[in-house]
Design a protein around this motif. Structure first.
Motif, PDB file in Angstrom:
ATOM      1  N   GLY A  61      -2.629  17.180  -8.452  1.00 38.09           N
ATOM      2  CA  GLY A  61      -2.581  15.745  -8.725  1.00 38.09           C
ATOM      3  C   GLY A  61      -3.736  14.969  -8.147  1.00 38.09           C
ATOM      4  O   GLY A  61      -3.558  13.850  -7.660  1.00 38.09           O
ATOM      5  N   GLU A  62      -4.945  15.554  -8.225  1.00 31.15           N
ATOM      6  CA  GLU A  62      -6.102  14.885  -7.627  1.00 31.15           C
ATOM      7  C   GLU A  62      -6.336  13.498  -8.219  1.00 31.15           C
ATOM      8  O   GLU A  62      -6.547  12.527  -7.506  1.00 31.15           O
ATOM      9  CB  GLU A  62      -7.360  15.740  -7.807  1.00 31.15           C
ATOM     10  N   ARG A  63      -6.292  13.427  -9.560  1.00 25.57           N
ATOM     11  CA  ARG A  63      -6.597  12.127 -10.184  1.00 25.57           C
ATOM     12  C   ARG A  63      -5.515  11.108  -9.857  1.00 25.57           C
ATOM     13  O   ARG A  63      -5.785   9.929  -9.670  1.00 25.57           O
ATOM     14  CB  ARG A  63      -6.737  12.288 -11.697  1.00 25.57           C
ATOM     15  N   LEU A  64      -4.304  11.581  -9.800  1.00 25.34           N
ATOM     16  CA  LEU A  64      -3.211  10.671  -9.459  1.00 25.34           C
ATOM     17  C   LEU A  64      -3.421  10.126  -8.040  1.00 25.34           C
ATOM     18  O   LEU A  64      -3.266   8.932  -7.782  1.00 25.34           O
ATOM     19  CB  LEU A  64      -1.875  11.415  -9.565  1.00 25.34           C
ATOM     20  N   LEU A  65      -3.805  11.007  -7.130  1.00 21.28           N
ATOM     21  CA  LEU A  65      -4.030  10.567  -5.752  1.00 21.28           C
ATOM     22  C   LEU A  65      -5.236   9.632  -5.661  1.00 21.28           C
ATOM     23  O   LEU A  65      -5.228   8.664  -4.900  1.00 21.28           O
ATOM     24  CB  LEU A  65      -4.215  11.779  -4.832  1.00 21.28           C
ATOM     25  N   ASP A  66      -6.261   9.918  -6.467  1.00 21.81           N
ATOM     26  CA  ASP A  66      -7.433   9.031  -6.471  1.00 21.81           C
ATOM     27  C   ASP A  66      -7.064   7.625  -6.917  1.00 21.81           C
ATOM     28  O   ASP A  66      -7.716   6.651  -6.557  1.00 21.81           O
ATOM     29  CB  ASP A  66      -8.510   9.573  -7.425  1.00 21.81           C
ATOM     30  N   SER A  67      -6.023   7.532  -7.743  1.00 18.28           N
ATOM     31  CA  SER A  67      -5.683   6.208  -8.273  1.00 18.28           C
ATOM     32  C   SER A  67      -5.155   5.284  -7.172  1.00 18.28           C
ATOM     33  O   SER A  67      -5.151   4.066  -7.333  1.00 18.28           O
ATOM     34  CB  SER A  67      -4.674   6.314  -9.424  1.00 18.28           C
ATOM     35  N   TYR A  68      -4.725   5.844  -6.044  1.00 24.20           N
ATOM     36  CA  TYR A  68      -4.328   4.980  -4.914  1.00 24.20           C
ATOM     37  C   TYR A  68      -5.526   4.130  -4.493  1.00 24.20           C
ATOM     38  O   TYR A  68      -5.437   2.909  -4.347  1.00 24.20           O
ATOM     39  CB  TYR A  68      -3.828   5.847  -3.751  1.00 24.20           C
ATOM     40  N   ASP A  69      -6.643   4.806  -4.342  1.00 25.41           N
ATOM     41  CA  ASP A  69      -7.874   4.130  -3.965  1.00 25.41           C
ATOM     42  C   ASP A  69      -8.297   3.136  -5.051  1.00 25.41           C
ATOM     43  O   ASP A  69      -8.569   1.958  -4.786  1.00 25.41           O
ATOM     44  CB  ASP A  69      -8.959   5.214  -3.810  1.00 25.41           C
ATOM     45  N   ALA A  70      -8.298   3.635  -6.288  1.00 23.28           N
ATOM     46  CA  ALA A  70      -8.801   2.811  -7.397  1.00 23.28           C
ATOM     47  C   ALA A  70      -7.942   1.564  -7.592  1.00 23.28           C
ATOM     48  O   ALA A  70      -8.447   0.513  -7.986  1.00 23.28           O
ATOM     49  CB  ALA A  70      -8.822   3.637  -8.680  1.00 23.28           C
ATOM     50  N   GLU A  71      -6.652   1.677  -7.312  1.00 22.26           N
ATOM     51  CA  GLU A  71      -5.776   0.526  -7.541  1.00 22.26           C
ATOM     52  C   GLU A  71      -5.725  -0.416  -6.347  1.00 22.26           C
ATOM     53  O   GLU A  71      -5.756  -1.633  -6.504  1.00 22.26           O
ATOM     54  CB  GLU A  71      -4.361   1.020  -7.871  1.00 22.26           C
ATOM     55  N   ASP A 112       0.865  -1.203   0.000  1.00 23.67           N
ATOM     56  CA  ASP A 112       0.000   0.000   0.000  1.00 23.67           C
ATOM     57  C   ASP A 112       0.891   1.239   0.000  1.00 23.67           C
ATOM     58  O   ASP A 112       0.689   2.186  -0.766  1.00 23.67           O
ATOM     59  CB  ASP A 112      -0.845   0.084   1.291  1.00 23.67           C
ATOM     60  N   ALA A 113       1.875   1.212   0.905  1.00 22.21           N
ATOM     61  CA  ALA A 113       2.721   2.392   1.122  1.00 22.21           C
ATOM     62  C   ALA A 113       3.506   2.751  -0.134  1.00 22.21           C
ATOM     63  O   ALA A 113       3.667   3.930  -0.467  1.00 22.21           O
ATOM     64  CB  ALA A 113       3.679   2.123   2.281  1.00 22.21           C
ATOM     65  N   VAL A 114       3.970   1.728  -0.839  1.00 24.74           N
ATOM     66  CA  VAL A 114       4.774   1.995  -2.035  1.00 24.74           C
ATOM     67  C   VAL A 114       3.896   2.530  -3.160  1.00 24.74           C
ATOM     68  O   VAL A 114       4.309   3.397  -3.930  1.00 24.74           O
ATOM     69  CB  VAL A 114       5.531   0.711  -2.440  1.00 24.74           C
ATOM     70  N   ASN A 115       2.653   2.040  -3.229  1.00 26.31           N
ATOM     71  CA  ASN A 115       1.726   2.565  -4.236  1.00 26.31           C
ATOM     72  C   ASN A 115       1.425   4.034  -3.967  1.00 26.31           C
ATOM     73  O   ASN A 115       1.348   4.859  -4.884  1.00 26.31           O
ATOM     74  CB  ASN A 115       0.428   1.744  -4.217  1.00 26.31           C
ATOM     75  N   LEU A 116       1.279   4.369  -2.692  1.00 33.42           N
ATOM     76  CA  LEU A 116       0.892   5.734  -2.316  1.00 33.42           C
ATOM     77  C   LEU A 116       2.062   6.714  -2.372  1.00 33.42           C
ATOM     78  O   LEU A 116       1.905   7.860  -2.797  1.00 33.42           O
ATOM     79  CB  LEU A 116       0.304   5.703  -0.894  1.00 33.42           C
ATOM     80  N   GLY A 117       3.250   6.258  -1.954  1.00 30.27           N
ATOM     81  CA  GLY A 117       4.370   7.178  -1.722  1.00 30.27           C
ATOM     82  C   GLY A 117       4.723   8.039  -2.920  1.00 30.27           C
ATOM     83  O   GLY A 117       4.792   9.268  -2.818  1.00 30.27           O
TER      84      GLY A 117
END
Ligand SMILES: Cc1cc2nc3c(=O)[nH]c(=O)nc-3n(C[C@H](O)[C@H](O)[C@H](O)COP(=O)(O)OP(=O)(O)OC[C@H]3O[C@@H](n4cnc5c(N)ncnc54)[C@H](O)[C@@H]3O)c2cc1C
Length: 576
Positions: free
Chosen positions: A324-334, A307-312
């Protein structure tokens, strides 16, 4: 409001520490708090690091101490009813680290804390987050230090890695839905066995109505964990005594375990729960704060690290670009689909391990015997609980799926492979570089130069690596592939190929011809337009030590940005 820090990470467990390391490696301001002092070796919880975590640790510079202090496990041996069922070997994993490492969580955290300190971040402890709220484009956290002092800190973002009882999750009123699963008893012990468990394997004993796992710890003691369908009435407290635990072990006569002494024990109930969103405005939940589940496969800590590596890296780009809203949203989506699958698979696979009915137990054992005889099934099983079956299929940043290459070669959202074992490891070239890596497959040509030029234009995000059959110079940005092993892994044809690999090791975009950067440009544009900021770089000299660093020319905070390493020096952007 000008926040006090970029990111407040709450909780210095494996998830929070991995997040903080990922951010600090990218020069992001991090403040990290934990409500307790480091746990002693004897009270460690997780013990097993899987291959995916080892790959992550290698990129973060943590692998050497982990291997030095841990015990390498080649796989797991299964026994039931006095008979050997078979073995699950990690050897088939598609990884340079096709094994697991047994190392107490306390030691893993200590190694992470040391690395974080090298990166300039110290964990503040004991400091407890009491509550928090989001306001005015920031998060305000109320902290209580061990000496009774209250303070407040504001941060652009908050990462809640504060474990299963997450205060952040509760402050936000986020449901943690699920159900109770099973009773569990864990002990660290000096013990005698009728047949000594193999030192290079974890041993699973499948009994009737429960299972037992035994592993050799690096200090010579044994970690023994038992799971039963319900809490055993003979156990009176959450720190069972040696005699109580011996009673439970006697129900597994298989190995005739005699406990001589225990240095730590714990009795608890395991639940399976998850949140339904990982992102809440400026707050991100990760690790046990977002999901808890059955210990089958030892996946809790390892999933938190992923999780942490996907988010970092996403958080780092969003902070550097102030967007980078969409980029940050992709943490959730992925990550959310992965977590849901994890909850479902651990729940489903735990049930048969708790069966009591002798007919059902015999059928389960026959099936397991079969799986363990067939290497492809073994590998599929191992893949599923070590993170190698993770594919990011949803989210805005793995959209350009099958562009021109059909299904040959790794797809966007899949793990970017190394060469087959014995081939050159291109991941080793990655080094400290925290950007996307562009693998350029193609002979020297004008087309290849255009791909290099494209990478240079986007050197804020992208570092090119040329895959070459031979190289005359010792070039740090060339990976040699004399046998064609890497080209085969990436299904490269005579027209060459481009593979853009995200900082977390997943394919971002690909193109079947070295002269077609179209799919890559679409991906990079999506990130840049998501941030909504023009990327401009300026090269300055640090007044402190004279080292060259690169920073955003439109950065009014005076933040120095990331220090240039050899790769950025080589591919430094032309100032715009
Ligand atoms: C007995 C046992 C054995 C296990 N074995 C394995 C295994 O072999 N492999 C595996 O992958 N997983 C295993 N797990 C699961 C694993 O331990 C967890 O999944 C892992 O610890 C999760 O890491 P985390 O960083 O998300 O949370 P945690 O490790 O729980 O860390 C959370 C941190 O947040 C801090 N904190 C909490 N609240 C606050 C607050 N309000 N303010 C400040 N700090 C706060 C806590 O002090 C803690 O340090 C095991 C679990 C148990 C109980």
């Amino acid at each position: 409001m000008q926040p006090d820090t970029d990111v407040l990470v709450v909780g210095a467990g494996p998830t929070g520490l991995t997040t903080a390391i990922e951010l600090a490696r990218r020069g992001i301001g991090v403040r990290m708090v934990d409500k307790v002092m480091p746990r002693p070796y004897a009270e460690s919880r997780a013990e097993g690091l899987h291959a995916k975590s080892l790959e992550i640790f290698e990129r973060q510079g943590l692998l050497a101490p982990v291997l030095e202090q841990g015990r390498v496990l080649a796989g797991f041996a299964f026994r039931s009813g006095g008979r050997r069922l078979g073995e699950l070997s990690a050897g088939g994993l598609d990884s340079p680290h096709a094994y697991a490492v047994l190392l107490p969580q306390s030691e893993i955290e200590r190694i992470q804390i040391e690395r974080l300190a090298e990166l300039g971040v110290d964990v503040q402890r004991p400091v407890e987050l009491v509550h928090m709220q989001q306001e005015g484009g920031a998060v305000r956290a109320h902290l209580l230090a061990g000496d009774g002092n209250h303070s407040e800190v504001t941060a652009r973002y908050l990462v809640a890695a504060d474990g299963g009882h997450s205060v952040v999750r509760k402050s936000l009123g986020i449901p943690f839905s699920g159900h109770a699963l099973q009773g569990a008893y864990v002990m660290d012990a000096v013990a005698d066995f009728a047949a000594e468990p193999p030192p290079d394997r974890g041993t699973f004993i499948l009994g009737r109505g429960g299972f037992l796992v035994v592993g050799h710890r690096p200090d010579g003691t044994y970690r023994i964990a038992l799971s039963l369908p319900a809490h055993d009435q003979r156990i009176s407290a959450d720190r069972p005594t040696r005699d109580e635990l011996q009673m439970l072990l006697d129900d597994f006569p298989e190995m005739e375990i005699r406990l001589r002494s225990i240095s730590w024990s714990s009795a608890f109930f395991i639940s399976s729960r998850a949140v339904d969103r990982l992102r809440h405005g400026r707050v991100f939940l990760a690790g046990d704060a977002a999901h808890i589940h059955s210990p089958v496969g030892g996946q809790g800590m390892n999933t938190g690290i992923q999780d942490a590596v996907n988010l970092g890296w996403k958080l780092a780009i969003a902070i550097q670009a102030r967007g980078g809203e969409r980029l940050l949203d992709s943490y959730d989506a992925e990550r959310l689909p992965i977590i849901r699958r994890l909850i479902a698979s651990t729940t489903t696979s735990t049930k048969p391990l708790l069966w009591h009915n002798p007919v059902a137990v015999a059928a389960r054992n026959s099936l397991l015997r079969l799986v363990m005889r067939l290497p492809p099934l073994q590998t599929a099983l191992f893949d599923s609980f070590t993170g190698f079956s993770v594919r990011y299929r949803s989210g805005a940043f793995v959209a350009a799926k099958r562009h021109a290459m059909g299904s040959r070669g790794p797809l966007p959202g899949e793990i970017a492979p190394e060469a087959d074992r014995g081939g050159r490891r291109w991941y080793l070239l990655w080094g400290d570089d925290t950007r996307h890596q562009l693998l350029i497959f193609g002979d020297p040509s004008a087309a290849r130069d255009r791909a290099l030029a494209w990478a240079q234009q986007h050197c804020e995000l992208v570092r090119p690596i040329v895959v070459a059959v031979q190289s005359l110079a010792d070039d740090p940005d060339v990976v040699l592939d004399p046998t064609g092993a890497l080209r085969r892994r990436y299904a490269v044809t005579s027209s060459g190929a481009l593979y853009l690999v995200r900082p977390d090791g997943y394919i971002a975009a690909r193109s079947s011809a070295v002269d077609d950067v179209g799919p890559l440009a679409t991906y990079v544009d999506a990130i840049l337009s998501s941030t909504g900021v023009r990327w401009e770089r300026a090269t300055r000299r640090s007044p402190a030590n004279g080292r060259t660093f690169t920073g955003r020319s439109n950065d009014s905070s005076g933040s120095p940005g990331r220090f240039a390493n050899s790769a950025t020096r080589r591919w430094r952007c032309r100032p715009t």
